[in-house]
Design an enzyme around this catalytic site. Structure first.
Site, PDB file in Angstrom:
ATOM      1  N   CYS A 192      36.381  30.344  38.483  1.00  0.00           N
ATOM      2  CA  CYS A 192      37.061  29.347  39.224  1.00  0.00           C
ATOM      3  C   CYS A 192      38.485  29.974  39.086  1.00  0.00           C
ATOM      4  CB  CYS A 192      36.788  28.231  38.764  1.00  0.00           C
ATOM      5  SG  CYS A 192      35.292  27.488  39.132  1.00  0.00           S
ATOM      6  N   ARG A 238      40.574  25.142  45.028  1.00  0.00           N
ATOM      7  CA  ARG A 238      39.107  25.456  44.861  1.00  0.00           C
ATOM      8  C   ARG A 238      38.616  24.555  43.622  1.00  0.00           C
ATOM      9  NH1 ARG A 238      35.950  30.726  42.515  1.00  0.00           N
ATOM     10  NH2 ARG A 238      33.778  29.869  43.168  1.00  0.00           N
TER      11      ARG A 238
END
Length: 291
Positions: A192, A238
């Site tokens: 991530c 995100r």
């Protein structure tokens, strides 16, 4: 009787490529075929390194698009540079392959191709400079370097995510890279907010620059520098999206199908931010010219 002009080659037809270039291309493919196969079934099959095959394919496409410039470049061989560079590339490949050091094994492809192009001449190397440079982004990075850079990035992304969502009124707290929102706990993973993601987004941004080909050097350099903070911002977006998905629809949604959707959000956000920054730079350049 009037002579009819020769028919031009259709745009879709495959152009003639000289035999030596075909032989060289096949030799390089044969040399690295096993390495690529091992990577496809190894580190490239992981989410962190999934960009490797895409970068390799795009580099090959870039070489193909520049084929006329490479083949038609003036012949001015530079053997004094090409031979040592070729020897270095072969030694690097053998050492990396035998010792299982991927950064040497795949990294040897860059000096190898550069040496081959220099046997044609510096003009051929210059014509394919970006395609050659783009290959750099497919090389697997050493684990210690990735770990050293990834941890601070994860902490920074977690910190920004916490403060943004807290400012929006969400019940969120943080402990290192662990985010606690309501009853859910999320850990910011390497995929991530890691160095590999930054590498992928940097490659995408540089490819965008190569496609648009701005005439202004200042605009190109500034946008290339801005890609780094843009990549960080896209990572933050995100993680925020994943956190909100988990908070509103539960842990299964956050870790299931929508987790992959958040990956798409990452690249879309990066692309939008790059295009937005490019538009602002265009406005700034025009204003500087007119003033």
């Amino acid at each position: 009787m009037a002579l009819t002009p020769p028919l031009s080659r259709p745009a879709w037809s495959v152009p003639h490529v000289p035999g030596p270039w075909v032989l060289v291309a096949l030799s390089v493919v044969a040399m690295y075929a096993q390495s690529v196969w091992d990577l496809m079934h190894g580190i490239w099959s992981t989410s962190e390194q999934a960009h490797g095959p895409l970068v390799l394919a795009l580099s090959a496409a870039l070489f193909w698009l520049r084929r006329d410039n490479i083949i038609g470049a003036p012949v001015a061989p530079a053997p004094r540079v090409a031979w040592p560079l070729l020897a270095f590339a072969l030694l690097l490949f053998v050492f990396g392959r035998s010792q299982g050091i991927l950064i040497f094994e795949m990294g040897s492809l860059l000096p190898l191709l550069a040496a081959v192009l220099l046997f044609r001449g510096p003009a051929a190397l210059k014509a394919s400079a970006f395609a050659l440079f783009f290959l750099f982004f497919m090389i697997p990075l050493p684990g210690p370097v990735v770990d050293a850079v990834t941890q601070p990035m994860k902490l920074s992304v977690s910190y920004v995510t916490e403060h943004v969502l807290f400012a929006l009124g969400y019940p969120i707290s943080r402990n290192g890279v662990l985010l606690q929102i309501a009853q859910y706990q999320l850990q910011v993973a390497d995929a991530c907010a890691g160095l590999h993601t930054l590498f992928t987004l940097e490659a995408m941004g540089l490819l965008y620059l190569n496609v648009v080909r701005h005439a202004s050097a200042v605009r190109n350099i500034t946008l290339a520098i801005l890609i780094v903070p843009i990549s960080f911002a896209a990572n933050v977006i995100r993680v925020i999206v994943l956190t909100l998905i988990t908070y509103h629809w539960g842990d299964e949604a956050g870790q299931g199908f929508l987790h992959g959707f958040a990956g798409l959000v990452l690249f879309l956000a990066a692309l939008v931010l790059i295009m937005g920054a490019d538009s602002l730079l265009r406005f700034g350049v025009k204003k500087a010219i007119t003033s």
